[in-house]
Design a protein around this motif. Sequence first.
Motif, PDB file in Angstrom:
ATOM      1  N   SER A 309     -28.045   0.237  -0.278  1.00  0.00           N
ATOM      2  CA  SER A 309     -29.442   0.238  -0.711  1.00  0.00           C
ATOM      3  C   SER A 309     -29.797  -1.107  -1.325  1.00  0.00           C
ATOM      4  O   SER A 309     -28.953  -1.791  -1.898  1.00  0.00           O
ATOM      5  N   GLY A 310     -31.068  -1.470  -1.216  1.00  0.00           N
ATOM      6  CA  GLY A 310     -31.538  -2.683  -1.871  1.00  0.00           C
ATOM      7  C   GLY A 310     -31.790  -2.481  -3.349  1.00  0.00           C
ATOM      8  O   GLY A 310     -32.093  -3.431  -4.073  1.00  0.00           O
ATOM      9  N   ASN A 311     -31.633  -1.244  -3.817  1.00  0.00           N
ATOM     10  CA  ASN A 311     -31.852  -0.901  -5.218  1.00  0.00           C
ATOM     11  C   ASN A 311     -30.590  -1.197  -6.020  1.00  0.00           C
ATOM     12  O   ASN A 311     -29.532  -0.635  -5.761  1.00  0.00           O
ATOM     13  N   ASP A 312     -30.691  -2.059  -7.018  1.00  0.00           N
ATOM     14  CA  ASP A 312     -29.534  -2.438  -7.845  1.00  0.00           C
ATOM     15  C   ASP A 312     -28.840  -1.220  -8.453  1.00  0.00           C
ATOM     16  O   ASP A 312     -27.611  -1.189  -8.577  1.00  0.00           O
ATOM     17  N   ALA A 313     -29.623  -0.222  -8.841  1.00  0.00           N
ATOM     18  CA  ALA A 313     -29.063   0.957  -9.497  1.00  0.00           C
ATOM     19  C   ALA A 313     -28.205   1.787  -8.548  1.00  0.00           C
ATOM     20  O   ALA A 313     -27.423   2.631  -8.991  1.00  0.00           O
ATOM     21  N   LEU A 314     -28.350   1.550  -7.237  1.00  0.00           N
ATOM     22  CA  LEU A 314     -27.614   2.312  -6.228  1.00  0.00           C
ATOM     23  C   LEU A 314     -26.612   1.437  -5.490  1.00  0.00           C
ATOM     24  O   LEU A 314     -26.243   1.724  -4.346  1.00  0.00           O
ATOM     25  N   THR A 315     -26.163   0.362  -6.143  1.00  0.00           N
ATOM     26  CA  THR A 315     -25.148  -0.501  -5.541  1.00  0.00           C
ATOM     27  C   THR A 315     -23.891   0.316  -5.247  1.00  0.00           C
ATOM     28  O   THR A 315     -23.445   1.114  -6.073  1.00  0.00           O
ATOM     29  N   GLN A 316     -23.327   0.110  -4.048  1.00  0.00           N
ATOM     30  CA  GLN A 316     -22.143   0.865  -3.641  1.00  0.00           C
ATOM     31  C   GLN A 316     -20.881   0.010  -3.689  1.00  0.00           C
ATOM     32  O   GLN A 316     -20.920  -1.196  -3.416  1.00  0.00           O
ATOM     33  N   ALA A 317     -19.781   0.670  -4.004  1.00  0.00           N
ATOM     34  CA  ALA A 317     -18.465   0.037  -3.979  1.00  0.00           C
ATOM     35  C   ALA A 317     -17.447   1.097  -3.592  1.00  0.00           C
ATOM     36  O   ALA A 317     -17.728   2.305  -3.661  1.00  0.00           O
ATOM     37  N   ALA A 318     -16.275   0.656  -3.162  1.00  0.00           N
ATOM     38  CA  ALA A 318     -15.223   1.605  -2.792  1.00  0.00           C
ATOM     39  C   ALA A 318     -13.867   1.018  -3.125  1.00  0.00           C
ATOM     40  O   ALA A 318     -13.642  -0.188  -2.977  1.00  0.00           O
ATOM     41  N   LEU A 319     -12.965   1.880  -3.579  1.00  0.00           N
ATOM     42  CA  LEU A 319     -11.593   1.499  -3.894  1.00  0.00           C
ATOM     43  C   LEU A 319     -10.618   2.337  -3.081  1.00  0.00           C
ATOM     44  O   LEU A 319     -10.820   3.544  -2.915  1.00  0.00           O
ATOM     45  N   LYS A 320      -9.584   1.703  -2.603  1.00  0.00           N
ATOM     46  CA  LYS A 320      -8.434   2.409  -2.028  1.00  0.00           C
ATOM     47  C   LYS A 320      -7.281   2.253  -3.013  1.00  0.00           C
ATOM     48  O   LYS A 320      -6.909   1.142  -3.372  1.00  0.00           O
ATOM     49  N   ILE A 321      -6.752   3.381  -3.453  1.00  0.00           N
ATOM     50  CA  ILE A 321      -5.669   3.368  -4.432  1.00  0.00           C
ATOM     51  C   ILE A 321      -4.394   3.859  -3.770  1.00  0.00           C
ATOM     52  O   ILE A 321      -4.394   4.898  -3.102  1.00  0.00           O
ATOM     53  N   GLY A 322      -3.318   3.118  -3.946  1.00  0.00           N
ATOM     54  CA  GLY A 322      -2.009   3.539  -3.467  1.00  0.00           C
ATOM     55  C   GLY A 322      -1.097   3.785  -4.653  1.00  0.00           C
ATOM     56  O   GLY A 322      -1.051   2.981  -5.588  1.00  0.00           O
ATOM     57  N   SER A 323      -0.404   4.910  -4.640  1.00  0.00           N
ATOM     58  CA  SER A 323       0.439   5.257  -5.781  1.00  0.00           C
ATOM     59  C   SER A 323       1.537   6.210  -5.351  1.00  0.00           C
ATOM     60  O   SER A 323       1.572   6.687  -4.213  1.00  0.00           O
ATOM     61  N   ASN A 324       2.433   6.499  -6.279  1.00  0.00           N
ATOM     62  CA  ASN A 324       3.341   7.619  -6.079  1.00  0.00           C
ATOM     63  C   ASN A 324       2.494   8.852  -5.797  1.00  0.00           C
ATOM     64  O   ASN A 324       1.478   9.071  -6.454  1.00  0.00           O
ATOM     65  N   ASN A 325       2.903   9.662  -4.822  1.00  0.00           N
ATOM     66  CA  ASN A 325       2.049  10.772  -4.425  1.00  0.00           C
ATOM     67  C   ASN A 325       1.727  11.727  -5.578  1.00  0.00           C
ATOM     68  O   ASN A 325       0.622  12.286  -5.644  1.00  0.00           O
ATOM     69  N   LEU A 326       2.643  11.892  -6.517  1.00  0.00           N
ATOM     70  CA  LEU A 326       2.405  12.817  -7.621  1.00  0.00           C
ATOM     71  C   LEU A 326       1.556  12.202  -8.729  1.00  0.00           C
ATOM     72  O   LEU A 326       1.222  12.878  -9.700  1.00  0.00           O
ATOM     73  N   ASP A 327       1.195  10.927  -8.590  1.00  0.00           N
ATOM     74  CA  ASP A 327       0.286  10.294  -9.546  1.00  0.00           C
ATOM     75  C   ASP A 327      -1.171  10.376  -9.092  1.00  0.00           C
ATOM     76  O   ASP A 327      -2.071   9.915  -9.807  1.00  0.00           O
ATOM     77  N   VAL A 328      -1.418  10.932  -7.917  1.00  0.00           N
ATOM     78  CA  VAL A 328      -2.779  10.977  -7.375  1.00  0.00           C
ATOM     79  C   VAL A 328      -3.729  11.701  -8.318  1.00  0.00           C
ATOM     80  O   VAL A 328      -4.831  11.211  -8.607  1.00  0.00           O
ATOM     81  N   LEU A 329      -3.327  12.853  -8.808  1.00  0.00           N
ATOM     82  CA  LEU A 329      -4.215  13.626  -9.665  1.00  0.00           C
ATOM     83  C   LEU A 329      -4.529  12.874 -10.956  1.00  0.00           C
ATOM     84  O   LEU A 329      -5.675  12.870 -11.428  1.00  0.00           O
ATOM     85  N   ALA A 330      -3.530  12.211 -11.548  1.00  0.00           N
ATOM     86  CA  ALA A 330      -3.760  11.427 -12.767  1.00  0.00           C
ATOM     87  C   ALA A 330      -4.725  10.276 -12.500  1.00  0.00           C
ATOM     88  O   ALA A 330      -5.580   9.951 -13.331  1.00  0.00           O
ATOM     89  N   ASN A 331      -4.608   9.656 -11.319  1.00  0.00           N
ATOM     90  CA  ASN A 331      -5.515   8.557 -10.976  1.00  0.00           C
ATOM     91  C   ASN A 331      -6.946   9.059 -10.790  1.00  0.00           C
ATOM     92  O   ASN A 331      -7.910   8.386 -11.183  1.00  0.00           O
ATOM     93  N   LEU A 332      -7.101  10.228 -10.168  1.00  0.00           N
ATOM     94  CA  LEU A 332      -8.443  10.784  -9.993  1.00  0.00           C
ATOM     95  C   LEU A 332      -9.032  11.176 -11.342  1.00  0.00           C
ATOM     96  O   LEU A 332     -10.242  10.984 -11.584  1.00  0.00           O
ATOM     97  N   ALA A 333      -8.207  11.722 -12.223  1.00  0.00           N
ATOM     98  CA  ALA A 333      -8.689  12.081 -13.558  1.00  0.00           C
ATOM     99  C   ALA A 333      -9.138  10.831 -14.317  1.00  0.00           C
ATOM    100  O   ALA A 333     -10.164  10.836 -15.008  1.00  0.00           O
ATOM    101  N   ALA A 334      -8.370   9.739 -14.180  1.00  0.00           N
ATOM    102  CA  ALA A 334      -8.756   8.471 -14.818  1.00  0.00           C
ATOM    103  C   ALA A 334     -10.055   7.948 -14.222  1.00  0.00           C
ATOM    104  O   ALA A 334     -10.927   7.437 -14.951  1.00  0.00           O
ATOM    105  N   ALA A 335     -10.199   8.074 -12.909  1.00  0.00           N
ATOM    106  CA  ALA A 335     -11.429   7.625 -12.249  1.00  0.00           C
ATOM    107  C   ALA A 335     -12.633   8.384 -12.784  1.00  0.00           C
ATOM    108  O   ALA A 335     -13.701   7.797 -13.036  1.00  0.00           O
ATOM    109  N   ASP A 336     -12.485   9.684 -12.995  1.00  0.00           N
ATOM    110  CA  ASP A 336     -13.587  10.495 -13.518  1.00  0.00           C
ATOM    111  C   ASP A 336     -13.924  10.131 -14.960  1.00  0.00           C
ATOM    112  O   ASP A 336     -15.097   9.955 -15.314  1.00  0.00           O
TER     113      ASP A 336
END
Length: 434
Positions: A309-336
């Motif tokens: 979007s051309g709207n600054d408030a709706l700027t988009q970004a994306a991250l790809k995170i690689g980790s130990n598979n059992l750390d996925v939930l902790a990473n998502l919790a940190a993201a939230d």
Amino acid sequence: MNSQDLSEVLPAEQDMEGHPLGNGGVEFIEAHSEEDISNVLARAYKDDKTVNVISGGTKRGFGGAIEQADILLSLAKYKGIIEHSVGDLTMTVRPGTTLKEITDKLADKGQRVSLDTPWPEMATIGGIVSSNDSGPKRLSYGFARDLVIGTRIVYADGRVIRTGGKVVKNVAGYDMNKLFIGAMGTLGVISEITIKLQPLPKYEGLLLLHFPEGSEQVIRDFSVSILDSMMEPVSLEILNPSISEKMTGKRQYTLAIAFEDRENAVFDQEKRVYEHLPNGVTYTVLHEEEARQWWEKFRHFGPNGSNDSGNDALTQAALKIGSNNLDVLANLAAADSLAEEHHVAIEAHGGIGHGISRVYIEGYPEDIVPYMKALRTKVEERKGYAVCTHLPLMLRETVSVWGDKPGYFALLEGIKRTNDPKEILNRGRFVGGI
């Protein structure tokens, strides 16, 4: 090289306006054959002109801190299946072919490419392979690097080489394909790809398990029990509450467990899951067309290179995170938790079986940058990594897309110097600004 020089190779168009994602070119050229690619690169190499490569454009916001190269070479019209060996379960295809086009064509023969990357109607097989992309079903079927058995590569000076072959069993030795898969087009332009196929599944099932708030340890323990069992899920994907609400109507952490097998085998595995559900967990079950439609919707989250979007408030970004598979939930919790702290909106999911997570971010630029840096710090504390797979050019100039240079960076530099000594191809798109 001026416009008249370029027209001797291929018709060129001027593109002086640029693009908010960058990675464009002052002159735009469309290739229709491998010879076109070779001729353009040979001429650019001779005249020391830089070249960016594009097809569907879904990876345009991934890497690179230069708005425009001298030439933007498009492979979007260099498409189509060259050869399909039904009995050998292999296919040779041109790089501009979209994943949906491949999927639709192979379905007639009861086969598929087992890649479930986002935006299949836009993402091309060349871009998927060049970025080594994958989706939730990577748990069972692997990622691009696991599926490619042969390529044709056009080097920066226009020379063409073949790596691998067209059969699954190849000669022993170093697999040269892996040098180019995931290199973001910095070592050569892929002009042809031979890939392994899979039969279409006889039956598909999808279990969506909805966990009450505060169940992170329960989700982790339950997932471990699935991984340690004799069951064979093709996905074990955890959805954060925001993406779960859009996909299931429930604002809870949701575990998406997919099975693909004979009908009885799918039902049997689902029954085992029911029998071991933790207390308080509710579930939704989808089969066949309903399951396929759910996954189709799931593959349309996040930026795609043309929905910014051309709207600054709706700027988009994306991250790809690689980790130990059992750390996925902790990473998502940190993201939230960090999203609330930094005033950005996120949707996120991750594979508890394979360790790859995706975080899609929306907000003001001045909030997105510190959020990404803070989340990367949290991930790195757990020995993981975070790569920015989509970011406007003005922000990529302030954030390290790939993070710190790895200890083996000198090796990557040496490979780049060998393959592209003038550094004309996709400059700055790969690790460390290569």
